[in-house]
Design a protein around this motif. Structure first.
Motif, PDB file in Angstrom:
ATOM      1  N   LEU A 397       0.818  -1.208   0.000  1.00  0.00           N
ATOM      2  CA  LEU A 397       0.000   0.000   0.000  1.00  0.00           C
ATOM      3  C   LEU A 397       0.853   1.261   0.000  1.00  0.00           C
ATOM      4  O   LEU A 397       0.552   2.232  -0.705  1.00  0.00           O
ATOM      5  N   LEU A 398       1.917   1.241   0.787  1.00  0.00           N
ATOM      6  CA  LEU A 398       2.803   2.404   0.823  1.00  0.00           C
ATOM      7  C   LEU A 398       3.442   2.635  -0.548  1.00  0.00           C
ATOM      8  O   LEU A 398       3.509   3.763  -1.032  1.00  0.00           O
ATOM      9  N   VAL A 399       3.900   1.542  -1.171  1.00  0.00           N
ATOM     10  CA  VAL A 399       4.548   1.658  -2.481  1.00  0.00           C
ATOM     11  C   VAL A 399       3.533   2.078  -3.544  1.00  0.00           C
ATOM     12  O   VAL A 399       3.766   3.014  -4.323  1.00  0.00           O
ATOM     13  N   ALA A 400       2.380   1.395  -3.563  1.00  0.00           N
ATOM     14  CA  ALA A 400       1.363   1.719  -4.569  1.00  0.00           C
ATOM     15  C   ALA A 400       0.822   3.127  -4.366  1.00  0.00           C
ATOM     16  O   ALA A 400       0.539   3.845  -5.333  1.00  0.00           O
ATOM     17  N   GLY A 401       0.677   3.524  -3.099  1.00  0.00           N
ATOM     18  CA  GLY A 401       0.221   4.883  -2.830  1.00  0.00           C
ATOM     19  C   GLY A 401       1.203   5.914  -3.343  1.00  0.00           C
ATOM     20  O   GLY A 401       0.802   6.944  -3.907  1.00  0.00           O
ATOM     21  N   ALA A 402       2.501   5.635  -3.155  1.00  0.00           N
ATOM     22  CA  ALA A 402       3.517   6.562  -3.648  1.00  0.00           C
ATOM     23  C   ALA A 402       3.510   6.627  -5.175  1.00  0.00           C
ATOM     24  O   ALA A 402       3.600   7.710  -5.771  1.00  0.00           O
ATOM     25  N   VAL A 403       3.385   5.466  -5.829  1.00  0.00           N
ATOM     26  CA  VAL A 403       3.391   5.429  -7.292  1.00  0.00           C
ATOM     27  C   VAL A 403       2.161   6.128  -7.862  1.00  0.00           C
ATOM     28  O   VAL A 403       2.255   6.969  -8.766  1.00  0.00           O
ATOM     29  N   SER A 404       0.976   5.769  -7.324  1.00  0.00           N
ATOM     30  CA  SER A 404      -0.248   6.391  -7.841  1.00  0.00           C
ATOM     31  C   SER A 404      -0.277   7.881  -7.523  1.00  0.00           C
ATOM     32  O   SER A 404      -0.780   8.686  -8.320  1.00  0.00           O
ATOM     33  N   GLY A 405       0.287   8.268  -6.364  1.00  0.00           N
ATOM     34  CA  GLY A 405       0.359   9.686  -6.031  1.00  0.00           C
ATOM     35  C   GLY A 405       1.255  10.443  -6.994  1.00  0.00           C
ATOM     36  O   GLY A 405       0.935  11.559  -7.415  1.00  0.00           O
ATOM     37  N   ALA A 406       2.392   9.822  -7.346  1.00  0.00           N
ATOM     38  CA  ALA A 406       3.296  10.463  -8.304  1.00  0.00           C
ATOM     39  C   ALA A 406       2.642  10.566  -9.679  1.00  0.00           C
ATOM     40  O   ALA A 406       2.739  11.594 -10.358  1.00  0.00           O
ATOM     41  N   LEU A 407       1.953   9.493 -10.085  1.00  0.00           N
ATOM     42  CA  LEU A 407       1.275   9.531 -11.381  1.00  0.00           C
ATOM     43  C   LEU A 407       0.145  10.552 -11.393  1.00  0.00           C
ATOM     44  O   LEU A 407      -0.169  11.135 -12.438  1.00  0.00           O
ATOM     45  N   ALA A 408      -0.454  10.760 -10.214  1.00  0.00           N
ATOM     46  CA  ALA A 408      -1.549  11.729 -10.139  1.00  0.00           C
ATOM     47  C   ALA A 408      -1.084  13.148 -10.423  1.00  0.00           C
ATOM     48  O   ALA A 408      -1.904  14.014 -10.754  1.00  0.00           O
ATOM     49  N   LEU A 410       0.467  13.891 -12.960  1.00  0.00           N
ATOM     50  CA  LEU A 410       0.149  14.010 -14.378  1.00  0.00           C
ATOM     51  C   LEU A 410      -1.352  14.101 -14.608  1.00  0.00           C
ATOM     52  O   LEU A 410      -1.789  14.350 -15.734  1.00  0.00           O
ATOM     53  N   GLY A 411      -2.114  13.873 -13.552  1.00  0.00           N
ATOM     54  CA  GLY A 411      -3.571  13.866 -13.643  1.00  0.00           C
ATOM     55  C   GLY A 411      -4.114  12.570 -13.065  1.00  0.00           C
ATOM     56  O   GLY A 411      -3.454  11.524 -13.128  1.00  0.00           O
ATOM     57  N   PRO A 412      -5.317  12.603 -12.484  1.00  0.00           N
ATOM     58  CA  PRO A 412      -5.892  11.378 -11.905  1.00  0.00           C
ATOM     59  C   PRO A 412      -6.108  10.280 -12.934  1.00  0.00           C
ATOM     60  O   PRO A 412      -6.114   9.100 -12.579  1.00  0.00           O
ATOM     61  N   ALA A 414      -4.018   9.218 -15.169  1.00  0.00           N
ATOM     62  CA  ALA A 414      -2.812   8.382 -15.224  1.00  0.00           C
ATOM     63  C   ALA A 414      -2.790   7.395 -14.072  1.00  0.00           C
ATOM     64  O   ALA A 414      -2.436   6.216 -14.238  1.00  0.00           O
ATOM     65  N   ALA A 415      -3.157   7.858 -12.880  1.00  0.00           N
ATOM     66  CA  ALA A 415      -3.194   6.971 -11.722  1.00  0.00           C
ATOM     67  C   ALA A 415      -4.241   5.875 -11.904  1.00  0.00           C
ATOM     68  O   ALA A 415      -4.010   4.705 -11.563  1.00  0.00           O
ATOM     69  N   LEU A 416      -5.382   6.226 -12.464  1.00  0.00           N
ATOM     70  CA  LEU A 416      -6.434   5.236 -12.683  1.00  0.00           C
ATOM     71  C   LEU A 416      -6.019   4.185 -13.699  1.00  0.00           C
ATOM     72  O   LEU A 416      -6.335   2.996 -13.547  1.00  0.00           O
ATOM     73  N   LEU A 417      -5.301   4.590 -14.744  1.00  0.00           N
ATOM     74  CA  LEU A 417      -4.806   3.612 -15.721  1.00  0.00           C
ATOM     75  C   LEU A 417      -3.843   2.626 -15.071  1.00  0.00           C
ATOM     76  O   LEU A 417      -3.886   1.421 -15.338  1.00  0.00           O
ATOM     77  N   PHE A 418      -2.966   3.119 -14.220  1.00  0.00           N
ATOM     78  CA  PHE A 418      -2.027   2.261 -13.500  1.00  0.00           C
ATOM     79  C   PHE A 418      -2.779   1.249 -12.637  1.00  0.00           C
ATOM     80  O   PHE A 418      -2.461   0.047 -12.627  1.00  0.00           O
TER      81      PHE A 418
END
Length: 443
Positions: A397-408, A410-412, A414-418
């Motif tokens: 969760l910590l890793v995925a949260g960091a990745v999705s947060g970074a992708l966000a 670029l816009g939500p 990008a995070a949703l696609l991931f």
């Protein structure tokens, strides 16, 4: 109606091999699991890091950095300690007391939040809420670990998923009531006083849950087995410490390792809904009244899906896990496609309907994974499986949260696609899991 009759109307199962005394004991415990979990859900819907707590921080004028900390603190804090606590739990004969300590800790934390919100504001209030949320999360780890263990001790396979489904239905009813109540009590201008009262009610709900759970009767045979294990002292398997034991379990137990991988990839249903809410606020009302439909949608998902998914999980939790992963991923991709159409993007229904469908998928996933891990473990490995899987998911969760947060950044989208891609990978892994449900074991 007698408790046994009520329980057997709520939970369907083949009881031909159960004596009348055993049926009475299972009904006694099953109803108390439902009751305590329902009271716990009252508190959970108030101390919600995705909905109510952000509103609380906004109401007290806390800096946004504290809002960003809510979900990581809430989710990871309740999972990370479990592998370290599992050996302690396994050396105790009566394990429900761990659940009682957890409920007491959550009551104290909710009361602390209520007091903080009532007397403080700005950064001080934000810091206080996050610190009490950390205490809440650590206490919750005791409930998560001990609750599944006690459920496995007191309710037979084939009935556990339906109990999880019942509590999910009750959680949905609570969420709908809360969503409507917030709109009626505060509308767009819900005051700090209303929010502080809600947090106080949450604290009282956990105290009531503690009182109900305390009446559960752990089977004497299970208690005796736990006492014998405690009397034997440390075993060679423990000499490597909980980190070494956890790694050995993941390395040597292939089905369990695949389950952890599947669960780790299956974050789409849990992490996608907040991004849908964020996108909704950009297109419409960002106030409290605008968030009400999302709270109600979450409740409807539990109310509609809880019983159905509970029975499906008892039939095949592995198939339900796979279907949930596919459904959540397809929903996200469909939402992104519809969002590109300007006429649809500005429609009032797109966001709450997507949120509702994702919440339904997540309801199925939660019931499936809880039922699967308890059913696959058996009596000897149940505590270790729950603890190690939850600790591993806390890290993920910590890793995925960091990745999705970074992708966000670029816009939500990008995070949703991931998250959708991860969900599809999870479906592939889930298909390879063995089917451990009661129906498959008897065919």
């Amino acid at each position: 109606m007698r408790p046994t009759g009520l329980y057997q109307r709520l939970v369907r199962a083949d009881r031909s091999n159960q004596s009348e005394q055993e049926q009475h004991r299972i009904a006694h415990n099953g109803l108390r699991h439902v009751g305590s979990d329902a009271l716990q859900q009252v508190g959970d819907q108030v101390v919600n890091a995705k909905t109510v707590l952000p509103w609380v921080l906004a109401a007290v004028g806390a800096p946004t950095v504290f809002t960003a900390l809510l979900v990581p603190v809430r989710e990871s804090g309740s999972m990370l300690p479990q592998a370290a606590m599992a050996p302690v739990l396994q050396r105790v004969a009566r394990r429900k007391k761990f659940w009682l300590w957890g409920a007491g800790g959550q009551a104290v934390a909710a009361a602390g939040m209520a007091l903080t919100v009532a007397v403080a504001s700005g950064w001080l209030a934000g810091l206080g809420v996050v610190l009490f949320l950390a205490l809440f999360s650590l206490a919750r780890s005791l409930n998560s670990l001990a609750g599944k263990d006690v459920l496995g001790r007191t309710v037979p396979k084939g009935e556990r998923g339906q109990i999880s489904g019942l509590t999910t239905v009750l959680s949905g009813a609570v969420a709908i009531t809360l969503g409507l109540g917030i709109r009626l009590l505060g509308g767009d201008g819900a005051g700090v006083g209303v929010l502080a009262v809600l947090l106080g009610v949450a604290a009282l709900a956990w105290l009531a849950a503690l009182a109900v759970f305390a009446t559960i009767m752990e089977p004497p045979a299970e208690v005796a087995a736990g006492a014998a294990e405690a009397a034997d002292g440390p075993t060679p398997a423990r000499t490597t410490g909980w980190v070494g034991d956890s790694w050995a379990l993941l390395r040597d137990d292939a089905p369990f390792r695949r389950f952890v991988i599947a669960r780790g990839l299956l974050l789409v249903s849990a992490l996608s809904p907040p991004f849908v809410v964020v996108m909704a606020t950009r297109e419409g009302d960002a106030g409290l009244a605008g968030l009400g439909p999302f709270v109600i949608a979450s409740g409807l998902a539990g109310l509609v899906g809880g019983r159905v998914f509970g029975r499906l999980a008892d039939r095949s939790s592995q198939q339900l896990l796979t279907a949930g992963a596919i459904a959540a991923s397809v929903l996200v991709l469909a939402f992104l496609g519809l969002h590109r159409l300007e006429a649809v993007r500005e429609s009032w229904w797109l966001y709450p309907v997507t949120f509702l469908l994702l919440a339904l998928a997540h309801t199925g996933v939660r019931v499936a994974r809880k039922t699967y891990v308890v059913d696959m473990a058996g009596d000897e490995k149940r505590t270790a499986y729950v603890a190690v899987s939850n600790t591993a998911i806390g890290v993920v969760l910590l890793v995925a949260g960091a990745v999705s947060g970074a992708l966000a950044l670029l816009g939500p989208q990008a995070a949703l696609l991931f998250l959708a891609a991860a969900g599809l990978l999870s479906a592939l892994v889930s298909r390879s899991l063995p089917d451990v449900s009661a129906s498959s074991a008897t065919t």
